[in-house]
Design a protein around this motif. Structure first.
Motif, PDB file in Angstrom:
ATOM      1  N   SER A 152      -6.724   1.811  13.808  1.00  0.00           N
ATOM      2  CA  SER A 152      -7.394   0.755  13.127  1.00  0.00           C
ATOM      3  C   SER A 152      -8.000   1.479  11.863  1.00  0.00           C
ATOM      4  CB  SER A 152      -8.736   0.047  13.875  1.00  0.00           C
ATOM      5  OG  SER A 152      -9.464  -0.959  13.024  1.00  0.00           O
ATOM      6  N   ARG A 153      -7.988   0.831  10.887  1.00  0.00           N
ATOM      7  CA  ARG A 153      -8.572   1.388   9.589  1.00  0.00           C
ATOM      8  C   ARG A 153      -9.306   0.395   8.584  1.00  0.00           C
ATOM      9  NH1 ARG A 153      -4.617   5.490   5.976  1.00  0.00           N
ATOM     10  NH2 ARG A 153      -3.262   6.337   8.105  1.00  0.00           N
ATOM     11  N   LEU A 154     -10.352   1.062   7.915  1.00  0.00           N
ATOM     12  CA  LEU A 154     -10.833   0.143   6.706  1.00  0.00           C
ATOM     13  C   LEU A 154     -10.360   0.685   5.453  1.00  0.00           C
ATOM     14  CD1 LEU A 154     -14.771   0.886   8.014  1.00  0.00           C
ATOM     15  CD2 LEU A 154     -13.267  -1.064   8.860  1.00  0.00           C
ATOM     16  N   HIS A 155      -9.942  -0.266   4.632  1.00  0.00           N
ATOM     17  CA  HIS A 155      -9.634  -0.147   3.378  1.00  0.00           C
ATOM     18  C   HIS A 155     -10.648  -0.623   2.356  1.00  0.00           C
ATOM     19  CE1 HIS A 155      -5.464   0.631   5.078  1.00  0.00           C
ATOM     20  NE2 HIS A 155      -5.893  -0.267   5.786  1.00  0.00           N
ATOM     21  N   VAL A 156     -10.933   0.371   1.315  1.00  0.00           N
ATOM     22  CA  VAL A 156     -12.167   0.154   0.472  1.00  0.00           C
ATOM     23  C   VAL A 156     -11.596   0.351  -0.736  1.00  0.00           C
ATOM     24  CG1 VAL A 156     -14.337   0.736  -0.328  1.00  0.00           C
ATOM     25  CG2 VAL A 156     -13.690   0.867   2.286  1.00  0.00           C
ATOM     26  N   ARG A 157     -11.773  -0.670  -1.934  1.00  0.00           N
ATOM     27  CA  ARG A 157     -11.336  -0.496  -3.189  1.00  0.00           C
ATOM     28  C   ARG A 157     -12.484   0.416  -3.872  1.00  0.00           C
ATOM     29  NH1 ARG A 157     -13.729  -3.600  -6.505  1.00  0.00           N
ATOM     30  NH2 ARG A 157     -13.942  -5.330  -5.416  1.00  0.00           N
ATOM     31  N   MET A 158     -11.953   1.282  -4.652  1.00  0.00           N
ATOM     32  CA  MET A 158     -13.039   2.441  -5.369  1.00  0.00           C
ATOM     33  C   MET A 158     -13.151   2.472  -6.784  1.00  0.00           C
ATOM     34  SD  MET A 158     -14.361   3.776  -2.772  1.00  0.00           S
ATOM     35  CE  MET A 158     -15.078   5.042  -3.566  1.00  0.00           C
ATOM     36  N   GLY A 176      -7.514   2.912  -3.761  1.00  0.00           N
ATOM     37  CA  GLY A 176      -8.532   2.652  -2.823  1.00  0.00           C
ATOM     38  C   GLY A 176      -8.511   3.731  -1.826  1.00  0.00           C
ATOM     39  N   VAL A 177      -9.461   4.020  -0.933  1.00  0.00           N
ATOM     40  CA  VAL A 177      -9.526   4.948   0.209  1.00  0.00           C
ATOM     41  C   VAL A 177      -9.471   4.066   1.577  1.00  0.00           C
ATOM     42  CG1 VAL A 177     -10.731   6.569  -1.153  1.00  0.00           C
ATOM     43  CG2 VAL A 177     -11.957   5.068   0.321  1.00  0.00           C
ATOM     44  N   SER A 178      -8.782   4.806   2.748  1.00  0.00           N
ATOM     45  CA  SER A 178      -8.886   4.248   3.993  1.00  0.00           C
ATOM     46  C   SER A 178      -9.403   5.141   4.911  1.00  0.00           C
ATOM     47  CB  SER A 178      -7.492   3.653   4.239  1.00  0.00           C
ATOM     48  OG  SER A 178      -6.617   4.786   4.440  1.00  0.00           O
ATOM     49  N   ALA A 179      -9.787   4.745   5.898  1.00  0.00           N
ATOM     50  CA  ALA A 179     -10.545   5.674   6.840  1.00  0.00           C
ATOM     51  C   ALA A 179     -10.458   5.011   8.283  1.00  0.00           C
ATOM     52  CB  ALA A 179     -11.968   5.869   6.707  1.00  0.00           C
ATOM     53  N   GLY A 180     -10.352   5.728   9.302  1.00  0.00           N
ATOM     54  CA  GLY A 180     -10.325   4.970  10.682  1.00  0.00           C
ATOM     55  C   GLY A 180      -9.829   5.866  11.754  1.00  0.00           C
ATOM     56  N   ARG A 215       0.867  -1.111  -0.058  1.00  0.00           N
ATOM     57  CA  ARG A 215      -0.025   0.078   0.048  1.00  0.00           C
ATOM     58  C   ARG A 215       0.879   1.388  -0.121  1.00  0.00           C
ATOM     59  NH1 ARG A 215      -2.828   3.720   3.256  1.00  0.00           N
ATOM     60  NH2 ARG A 215      -1.729   3.250   5.091  1.00  0.00           N
ATOM     61  N   TYR A 216       0.299   2.282  -0.896  1.00  0.00           N
ATOM     62  CA  TYR A 216       1.276   3.357  -0.755  1.00  0.00           C
ATOM     63  C   TYR A 216       0.137   4.648  -1.176  1.00  0.00           C
ATOM     64  CZ  TYR A 216       1.005   1.840  -5.602  1.00  0.00           C
ATOM     65  OH  TYR A 216       0.441   1.553  -6.656  1.00  0.00           O
ATOM     66  N   GLY A 217       0.254   5.848  -0.623  1.00  0.00           N
ATOM     67  CA  GLY A 217      -0.421   6.894  -1.061  1.00  0.00           C
ATOM     68  C   GLY A 217      -0.274   8.169  -0.070  1.00  0.00           C
ATOM     69  N   GLY A 225      -4.187  17.155  24.830  1.00  0.00           N
ATOM     70  CA  GLY A 225      -3.291  16.598  26.121  1.00  0.00           C
ATOM     71  C   GLY A 225      -2.441  15.382  25.767  1.00  0.00           C
ATOM     72  N   ALA A 226      -2.247  14.703  26.971  1.00  0.00           N
ATOM     73  CA  ALA A 226      -1.181  13.585  26.604  1.00  0.00           C
ATOM     74  C   ALA A 226      -1.795  12.467  25.742  1.00  0.00           C
ATOM     75  CB  ALA A 226      -0.817  12.944  27.811  1.00  0.00           C
ATOM     76  N   TRP A 227      -3.236  12.173  26.029  1.00  0.00           N
ATOM     77  CA  TRP A 227      -3.816  11.330  25.192  1.00  0.00           C
ATOM     78  C   TRP A 227      -4.703  12.059  24.148  1.00  0.00           C
ATOM     79  CZ3 TRP A 227      -3.603   6.221  25.609  1.00  0.00           C
ATOM     80  CH2 TRP A 227      -2.733   5.697  26.635  1.00  0.00           C
ATOM     81  N   ARG A 228      -4.421  11.794  22.823  1.00  0.00           N
ATOM     82  CA  ARG A 228      -4.952  12.415  21.798  1.00  0.00           C
ATOM     83  C   ARG A 228      -5.905  11.527  20.757  1.00  0.00           C
ATOM     84  NH1 ARG A 228      -0.173  14.443  22.017  1.00  0.00           N
ATOM     85  NH2 ARG A 228       0.603  13.492  20.178  1.00  0.00           N
ATOM     86  N   PRO A 229      -7.191  11.538  21.002  1.00  0.00           N
ATOM     87  CA  PRO A 229      -7.805  10.791  19.809  1.00  0.00           C
ATOM     88  C   PRO A 229      -7.659  11.302  18.562  1.00  0.00           C
ATOM     89  CG  PRO A 229      -9.303  11.690  21.347  1.00  0.00           C
ATOM     90  CD  PRO A 229      -7.853  11.877  21.797  1.00  0.00           C
ATOM     91  N   TYR A 230      -7.842  10.640  17.421  1.00  0.00           N
ATOM     92  CA  TYR A 230      -7.642  11.138  16.181  1.00  0.00           C
ATOM     93  C   TYR A 230      -8.511  10.181  15.083  1.00  0.00           C
ATOM     94  CZ  TYR A 230      -4.087   7.858  15.123  1.00  0.00           C
ATOM     95  OH  TYR A 230      -3.300   6.437  15.002  1.00  0.00           O
ATOM     96  N   VAL A 231      -8.812  10.944  14.228  1.00  0.00           N
ATOM     97  CA  VAL A 231      -9.167  10.380  12.783  1.00  0.00           C
ATOM     98  C   VAL A 231      -8.620  10.743  11.782  1.00  0.00           C
ATOM     99  CG1 VAL A 231     -11.717  10.414  13.452  1.00  0.00           C
ATOM    100  CG2 VAL A 231     -10.641  12.341  12.347  1.00  0.00           C
ATOM    101  N   VAL A 232      -8.311   9.453  11.074  1.00  0.00           N
ATOM    102  CA  VAL A 232      -7.401   9.387   9.592  1.00  0.00           C
ATOM    103  C   VAL A 232      -8.148   9.025   8.446  1.00  0.00           C
ATOM    104  CG1 VAL A 232      -6.494   7.163  10.510  1.00  0.00           C
ATOM    105  CG2 VAL A 232      -4.815   8.689   9.321  1.00  0.00           C
ATOM    106  N   GLY A 233      -7.669   9.498   7.316  1.00  0.00           N
ATOM    107  CA  GLY A 233      -8.008   8.929   6.199  1.00  0.00           C
ATOM    108  C   GLY A 233      -7.010   8.977   4.992  1.00  0.00           C
ATOM    109  N   GLY A 234      -7.211   8.328   4.121  1.00  0.00           N
ATOM    110  CA  GLY A 234      -5.953   8.478   2.849  1.00  0.00           C
ATOM    111  C   GLY A 234      -6.521   7.702   1.472  1.00  0.00           C
ATOM    112  N   VAL A 235      -5.788   8.128   0.532  1.00  0.00           N
ATOM    113  CA  VAL A 235      -5.903   7.643  -0.682  1.00  0.00           C
ATOM    114  C   VAL A 235      -4.854   6.926  -1.179  1.00  0.00           C
ATOM    115  CG1 VAL A 235      -7.885   9.408  -1.203  1.00  0.00           C
ATOM    116  CG2 VAL A 235      -5.743   9.838  -1.888  1.00  0.00           C
ATOM    117  N   GLY A 236      -4.722   6.109  -2.089  1.00  0.00           N
ATOM    118  CA  GLY A 236      -3.588   5.652  -2.786  1.00  0.00           C
ATOM    119  C   GLY A 236      -3.817   4.437  -3.487  1.00  0.00           C
TER     120      GLY A 236
END
Length: 180
Positions: A149-155, A127-131, A79-81, A91-102
């Protein structure tokens, strides 16, 4: 003039300024890639290793990323993108959302039988990924730990009988990052 330059340099290298001026990071993650079998597509669970290089713009980090997702002993996905991560909080604990294309290079994807012979075919797909995830930073340190954790979807349609958008992989990873 020299005194002003020395004062500016002293501010730039002080621990407070270094923390405020961090703009880049490198992160490494390892975990599992999970794919369910569908039709003749090989499914399974295997090791996953990813790395990314990021540039920070406030709470948003723009990422160049890539990795290896070893779905099974027969199927391997490279995977690359590019991606983006939005961190929530300071703060010290930082939740996040992430996404990508590639791009995904899917090797050993299908087990096909033609004229009685079985062979394995490969496929490249977009594909795209989101998590989501969480980072734990250490005060005054450029190091942090993360879980993601991420979901990888073929587009795109690969074969006429395949859907346009299809969940291909799920990754669950732990890792670390160094910021500067």
């Amino acid at each position: 003039m020299r005194l002003g330059a020395l004062a500016a340099l002293a501010l730039l290298v002080s621990p407070v300024a270094l923390h405020a001026q961090r703009f880049g990071e490198v992160s490494f993650r390892a975990g599992a890639a999970i794919a369910t079998p569908a039709d003749s597509v090989v499914g399974g669970t295997g090791p996953a290793i990813e790395a990314s290089f990021g540039t920070r713009f406030g709470s948003v980090v723009i990422l160049l990323e890539g990795g290896y997702l070893g779905v099974s002993s027969d199927r391997h996905v490279w995977r690359y993108g590019i991606g983006a991560r939005y961190e929530i909080g300071q703060g010290a604990w930082r939740p996040y959302v992430v996404g990508g294309v590639g791009g995904y290079e899917d090797i050993g994807r299908r087990l096909e039988v033609i004229d009685g012979y079985q062979f394995v075919s490969d496929m490249n797909w977009f594909g795209v990924s989101a998590g989501a995830g969480v980072r734990h930073g250490f005060e005054g340190s450029p190091f942090s730990l993360l879980a993601e954790s991420r979901l990888h979807v073929r587009m795109h349609r690969v074969y006429p009988d395949y859907d346009l958008a299809k969940l291909e992989l799920v990754t669950v990873m732990l890792g670390g990052a160094v910021s500067w």
